[in-house]
Scaffold this active site. Structure first.
Site, PDB file in Angstrom:
ATOM      1  N   GLU A   1      -3.155   0.294  -9.475  1.00 38.67           N
ATOM      2  CA  GLU A   1      -1.977   1.151  -9.667  1.00 38.67           C
ATOM      3  C   GLU A   1      -0.817   0.247 -10.075  1.00 38.67           C
ATOM      4  OE1 GLU A   1      -2.446   5.002  -6.736  1.00 38.67           O
ATOM      5  OE2 GLU A   1      -1.813   3.151  -5.775  1.00 38.67           O
TER       6      GLU A   1
ATOM      7  N   SER B   1       0.827  -1.203   0.000  1.00 36.30           N
ATOM      8  CA  SER B   1       0.000   0.000   0.000  1.00 36.30           C
ATOM      9  C   SER B   1       0.858   1.249   0.000  1.00 36.30           C
ATOM     10  CB  SER B   1      -0.830   0.068   1.280  1.00 36.30           C
ATOM     11  OG  SER B   1      -1.410  -1.148   1.566  1.00 36.30           O
TER      12      SER B   1
ATOM     13  N   ASN C   1      -3.159   6.401  -1.924  1.00 40.41           N
ATOM     14  CA  ASN C   1      -2.926   6.517  -0.480  1.00 40.41           C
ATOM     15  C   ASN C   1      -2.252   7.834  -0.106  1.00 40.41           C
ATOM     16  OD1 ASN C   1      -4.236   4.271   0.465  1.00 40.41           O
ATOM     17  ND2 ASN C   1      -2.494   2.923   0.132  1.00 40.41           N
TER      18      ASN C   1
ATOM     19  N   HIS D   1      -0.802  -2.474  -7.193  1.00 38.78           N
ATOM     20  CA  HIS D   1      -1.552  -2.100  -5.988  1.00 38.78           C
ATOM     21  C   HIS D   1      -3.056  -2.141  -6.242  1.00 38.78           C
ATOM     22  CE1 HIS D   1      -2.636   1.095  -2.778  1.00 38.78           C
ATOM     23  NE2 HIS D   1      -2.707  -0.120  -2.281  1.00 38.78           N
TER      24      HIS D   1
HETATM   25  N1  3HC Z   1     -16.518  -9.121  -3.130  1.00 36.18           N
HETATM   26  C1  3HC Z   1     -17.328  -9.099  -4.201  1.00 36.18           C
HETATM   27  N2  3HC Z   1     -18.332  -8.207  -4.353  1.00 36.18           N
HETATM   28  C2  3HC Z   1     -18.516  -7.335  -3.356  1.00 36.18           C
HETATM   29  C3  3HC Z   1     -17.717  -7.301  -2.210  1.00 36.18           C
HETATM   30  C4  3HC Z   1     -16.684  -8.251  -2.116  1.00 36.18           C
HETATM   31  N3  3HC Z   1     -15.857  -8.298  -1.067  1.00 36.18           N
HETATM   32  N4  3HC Z   1     -18.141  -6.292  -1.402  1.00 36.18           N
HETATM   33  C5  3HC Z   1     -19.166  -5.713  -2.039  1.00 36.18           C
HETATM   34  N5  3HC Z   1     -19.391  -6.333  -3.212  1.00 36.18           N
HETATM   35  C6  3HC Z   1     -20.391  -5.996  -4.224  1.00 36.18           C
HETATM   36  C7  3HC Z   1     -21.759  -6.345  -3.738  1.00 36.18           C
HETATM   37  O1  3HC Z   1     -22.051  -7.696  -4.018  1.00 36.18           O
HETATM   38  C8  3HC Z   1     -22.635  -5.397  -4.530  1.00 36.18           C
HETATM   39  O2  3HC Z   1     -22.846  -5.888  -5.832  1.00 36.18           O
HETATM   40  P1  3HC Z   1     -24.223  -5.555  -6.623  1.00 36.18           P
HETATM   41  O3  3HC Z   1     -24.278  -4.064  -6.767  1.00 36.18           O
HETATM   42  O4  3HC Z   1     -24.062  -6.231  -7.932  1.00 36.18           O
HETATM   43  O5  3HC Z   1     -25.305  -6.100  -5.772  1.00 36.18           O
HETATM   44  C9  3HC Z   1     -21.756  -4.143  -4.663  1.00 36.18           C
HETATM   45  O6  3HC Z   1     -20.401  -4.576  -4.433  1.00 36.18           O
HETATM   46  C10 3HC Z   1     -22.129  -3.107  -3.644  1.00 36.18           C
HETATM   47  O7  3HC Z   1     -22.053  -3.729  -2.358  1.00 36.18           O
HETATM   48  P2  3HC Z   1     -23.130  -3.525  -1.202  1.00 36.18           P
HETATM   49  O8  3HC Z   1     -24.481  -3.280  -1.801  1.00 36.18           O
HETATM   50  O9  3HC Z   1     -22.973  -4.633  -0.237  1.00 36.18           O
HETATM   51  O10 3HC Z   1     -22.650  -2.276  -0.392  1.00 36.18           O
HETATM   52  P3  3HC Z   1     -22.235  -0.860  -0.893  1.00 36.18           P
HETATM   53  O11 3HC Z   1     -23.103  -0.343  -1.993  1.00 36.18           O
HETATM   54  O12 3HC Z   1     -22.104  -0.074   0.342  1.00 36.18           O
HETATM   55  O13 3HC Z   1     -20.775  -1.069  -1.512  1.00 36.18           O
HETATM   56  C11 3HC Z   1     -18.456  -1.013  -1.317  1.00 36.18           C
HETATM   57  C12 3HC Z   1     -19.755  -1.613  -0.790  1.00 36.18           C
HETATM   58  C13 3HC Z   1     -18.204  -1.470  -2.743  1.00 36.18           C
HETATM   59  C14 3HC Z   1     -17.348  -1.532  -0.419  1.00 36.18           C
HETATM   60  C15 3HC Z   1     -18.592   0.556  -1.273  1.00 36.18           C
HETATM   61  O14 3HC Z   1     -19.044   0.961  -0.001  1.00 36.18           O
HETATM   62  C16 3HC Z   1     -17.310   1.262  -1.593  1.00 36.18           C
HETATM   63  O15 3HC Z   1     -16.941   1.440  -2.740  1.00 36.18           O
HETATM   64  N6  3HC Z   1     -16.594   1.744  -0.529  1.00 36.18           N
HETATM   65  C17 3HC Z   1     -15.342   2.423  -0.688  1.00 36.18           C
HETATM   66  C18 3HC Z   1     -14.254   1.387  -0.792  1.00 36.18           C
HETATM   67  C19 3HC Z   1     -12.911   2.021  -0.975  1.00 36.18           C
HETATM   68  O16 3HC Z   1     -12.726   3.228  -1.004  1.00 36.18           O
HETATM   69  N7  3HC Z   1     -11.898   1.158  -1.126  1.00 36.18           N
HETATM   70  C20 3HC Z   1     -10.539   1.582  -1.260  1.00 36.18           C
HETATM   71  C21 3HC Z   1      -9.901   1.584   0.076  1.00 36.18           C
HETATM   72  S1  3HC Z   1      -8.224   2.105   0.009  1.00 36.18           S
HETATM   73  C22 3HC Z   1      -7.394   0.712  -0.388  1.00 36.18           C
HETATM   74  O17 3HC Z   1      -7.905  -0.363  -0.530  1.00 36.18           O
HETATM   75  C23 3HC Z   1      -5.933   0.896  -0.548  1.00 36.18           C
HETATM   76  C24 3HC Z   1      -5.162   0.107   0.465  1.00 36.18           C
HETATM   77  O18 3HC Z   1      -3.810   0.231   0.141  1.00 36.18           O
HETATM   78  C25 3HC Z   1      -5.402   0.544   1.863  1.00 36.18           C
END
Ligand code: 3HC
Length: 294
Positions: free
Chosen positions: A153, A120, A191, A141
């Protein structure tokens, strides 16, 4: 360009299991390695659950889900990675552990294979230089959840060859990701910007600007973010967030990357967010509720 057909994934945790799943879904043979049978079973279990969900929702055919599962081999032995064409590590964000792991993996995996880190924030060159093939080493990434987030990335460090970079970009495209190339600067693009924002949200909470629920609700409704910053911190894992802060602070020595006291105390308490059941929210009930201990 080199043909990639078999991909090794090191780690089946929060990121590794998702990377393994999307790689298998894209048609690659996958070997996923964990440190213990228990951890491996947990990671594979999560993949099976997500594949079953995709079928339930009509997003995948049962036959395709079965085929993707069939392409994934789990192991606790590095030796099973020997004939992989590309190996992506997604183990704990700790340089010492990563270097120890590469020392073994570099000896075992065939010499013309490419190696990548899903770090990350750690500069990629530190891992590349520890292997005997720094020109074949790059950063890939992914974002959590790897099954959903569109971005990959692709990080070129000073030793990465054009060929290795092209392999990374091609792999990302086959996974259906949007690939963005970035330089090997700690935190890369996302990040570098997301972490200070998250830390500012924690500081805003400390200063009483808003409650946990208010800060999250405000950023969702006011800035169109899918999750508020404190829920996102829990989602990423507070231990991972803390590790990223340490790397970015060490690298840049700027306050915006420093861990706020609340985060430091939460880590001391063993509150790592969703993965431990407690973070800015308490996840023991049906719906997360703000952590009363804060
Ligand atoms: N695997 C597969 N599909 C998943 C999943 C998973 N782990 N989690 C969620 N989904 C799918 C759901 O099945 C759903 O699909 P559908 O629309 O076809 O029904 C869709 O994603 C939306 O999920 P939910 O309805 O359960 O919930 P949300 O609408 O709240 O979405 C989320 C969940 C996609 C996690 C959304 O809240 C989101 O985009 N959050 C922000 C995530 C983010 O910013 N991530 C980056 C973090 S930083 C990082 O990772 C970098 C690292 O270095 C720290």
């Amino acid at each position: 360009m080199a043909e990639i057909s078999k991909v090794g994934i090191l780690g089946a945790g929060l990121m590794g299991h998702g990377i393994a799943q999307v790689t298998a879904e894209a048609g690659y043979e996958v070997v996923v390695r964990e440190v213990s049978d228990d951890k491996l079973a947990q990671g594979i279990g999560k993949i099976e659950k997500q594949l079953a969900r995709a079928v339930e929702k009509g997003k995948a055919e049962q036959a395709d889900a079965d085929a993707a599962r069939g392409r994934i081999q789990g192991t606790v032995h590095y030796r099973d990675l020997a004939d992989c064409d590309l190996v992506v590590e997604a183990i704990t964000e700790d340089l010492g552990l990563k270097l120890e792991m590469w020392r073994e993996v570099d000896q075992i995996v065939k010499p013309d294979a490419y190696l990548a880190t899903n770090t990350s924030s750690l500069p990629v060159i530190d891992q590349a230089a520890s292997t005997g093939r720094p020109e074949r080493f790059l950063g890939l990434h992914f974002f959590n959840p790897a099954q959903v987030m569109k971005l990959l990335e692709v990080v070129r460090c000073v030793t990465t060859s054009d060929e290795a970079l092209a392999v990374g970009v091609d792999y990302g495209k086959k996974l259906g990701k949007l690939t963005v190339q970035t330089k090997d600067k700690a935190g890369f693009i996302v990040n570098r910007l997301l972490v200070p924002y998250t830390l500012d949200a924690i500081r805003a909470y400390e200063e009483g600007v808003g409650s946990i629920a208010e800060i999250d609700a405000a950023m969702k409704a006011g800035a169109g973010h899918p999750m508020g910053p404190l829920a996102l911190a829990d989602f990423v894992g507070l231990d991972t967030l803390g590790a990223i802060c340490d790397v970015l602070f060490d690298e840049f020595r700027e306050r915006r990357f420093a861990k706020p006291p609340t985060l430091r105390k939460m880590l001391a308490a063993g509150w790592y967010g969703r993965k431990s059941g407690t973070g800015f929210y308490d996840y023991s009930g049906e719906e997360p509720t703000p952590n009363p201990g804060l």
